[in-house]
Design a protein around this motif. Structure first.
Motif, PDB file in Angstrom:
ATOM      1  N   VAL A 174      -7.607  -3.734  -2.475  1.00 23.29           N
ATOM      2  CA  VAL A 174      -6.894  -2.936  -3.754  1.00 23.29           C
ATOM      3  C   VAL A 174      -7.932  -1.718  -4.045  1.00 23.29           C
ATOM      4  O   VAL A 174      -7.457  -0.707  -4.559  1.00 23.29           O
ATOM      5  CB  VAL A 174      -6.927  -3.881  -4.888  1.00 23.29           C
ATOM      6  CG1 VAL A 174      -6.529  -3.129  -6.119  1.00 23.29           C
ATOM      7  CG2 VAL A 174      -5.777  -4.865  -4.458  1.00 23.29           C
ATOM      8  N   ALA A 175      -9.370  -1.967  -4.177  1.00 23.98           N
ATOM      9  CA  ALA A 175     -10.319  -0.886  -4.451  1.00 23.98           C
ATOM     10  C   ALA A 175     -10.057   0.415  -3.796  1.00 23.98           C
ATOM     11  O   ALA A 175      -9.999   1.464  -4.257  1.00 23.98           O
ATOM     12  CB  ALA A 175     -11.482  -1.277  -4.427  1.00 23.98           C
ATOM     13  N   VAL A 231       2.270   1.642  -3.240  1.00 26.19           N
ATOM     14  CA  VAL A 231       1.408   2.225  -4.609  1.00 26.19           C
ATOM     15  C   VAL A 231       1.157   3.777  -4.378  1.00 26.19           C
ATOM     16  O   VAL A 231       1.070   4.396  -5.389  1.00 26.19           O
ATOM     17  CB  VAL A 231       0.019   1.559  -4.339  1.00 26.19           C
ATOM     18  CG1 VAL A 231      -0.866   2.207  -5.158  1.00 26.19           C
ATOM     19  CG2 VAL A 231       0.128   0.114  -4.787  1.00 26.19           C
ATOM     20  N   THR A 282       0.901  -1.304   0.164  1.00 29.03           N
ATOM     21  CA  THR A 282       0.190   0.062   0.079  1.00 29.03           C
ATOM     22  C   THR A 282       0.922   1.268  -0.077  1.00 29.03           C
ATOM     23  O   THR A 282       0.608   2.434  -0.637  1.00 29.03           O
ATOM     24  CB  THR A 282      -1.192  -0.092   1.104  1.00 29.03           C
ATOM     25  OG1 THR A 282      -1.831  -1.099   1.038  1.00 29.03           O
ATOM     26  CG2 THR A 282      -1.715   1.323   1.066  1.00 29.03           C
ATOM     27  N   ALA A 319      -5.339   6.430  -4.200  1.00 27.90           N
ATOM     28  CA  ALA A 319      -4.407   6.883  -5.097  1.00 27.90           C
ATOM     29  C   ALA A 319      -4.573   7.931  -6.125  1.00 27.90           C
ATOM     30  O   ALA A 319      -4.170   8.687  -6.564  1.00 27.90           O
ATOM     31  CB  ALA A 319      -3.639   5.690  -5.576  1.00 27.90           C
ATOM     32  N   ALA A 320      -5.973   7.780  -6.665  1.00 30.30           N
ATOM     33  CA  ALA A 320      -6.439   8.381  -7.793  1.00 30.30           C
ATOM     34  C   ALA A 320      -6.830   9.800  -7.427  1.00 30.30           C
ATOM     35  O   ALA A 320      -6.642  10.852  -7.805  1.00 30.30           O
ATOM     36  CB  ALA A 320      -7.669   7.800  -8.478  1.00 30.30           C
ATOM     37  N   SER A 329      -6.688   2.027  -4.563  1.00 30.07           N
ATOM     38  CA  SER A 329      -6.563   2.666  -5.959  1.00 30.07           C
ATOM     39  C   SER A 329      -7.642   3.967  -5.899  1.00 30.07           C
ATOM     40  O   SER A 329      -7.317   4.874  -6.489  1.00 30.07           O
ATOM     41  CB  SER A 329      -7.071   1.708  -6.903  1.00 30.07           C
ATOM     42  OG  SER A 329      -6.541   0.440  -7.067  1.00 30.07           O
ATOM     43  N   ALA A 330      -8.582   3.879  -5.351  1.00 29.07           N
ATOM     44  CA  ALA A 330      -9.488   5.122  -5.016  1.00 29.07           C
ATOM     45  C   ALA A 330      -8.792   6.349  -4.496  1.00 29.07           C
ATOM     46  O   ALA A 330      -8.536   7.575  -4.991  1.00 29.07           O
ATOM     47  CB  ALA A 330     -10.729   5.067  -4.374  1.00 29.07           C
TER      48      ALA A 330
END
Length: 66
Positions: free
Chosen positions: A50-51, A19, A16, A57-58, A54-55
């Motif tokens: 992961v979701a 990322v 994490t 990170a975006a 990813s959210a």
């Protein structure tokens, strides 16, 4: 040490941090602030979905661009 028995769809704290481009302490701060929550593992070796990572990170990438 990263867990070898992590389920698909989840990341360790080390993964994490990688990322998100932050330190492990940065991951802990995100958890304390309620921006990220563990989705499994143990208190000493939490997993993060992961979701969710990813959210986040975006969202962080969008803030950097703006």
């Amino acid at each position: 040490m990263e867990s070898l028995m992590i389920r698909p769809g989840y990341l360790t704290a080390h993964q994490t941090a990688r990322v998100l481009g932050i330190s492990l302490d940065g991951v802990r701060q995100l958890v304390r602030r309620g921006r990220l929550r563990p989705s499994g593992g143990t208190p000493r070796q939490p997993w993060y979905a992961v979701a969710d990572v990813s959210a986040l990170a975006a969202e962080r990438a969008k803030v950097k661009v703006a």
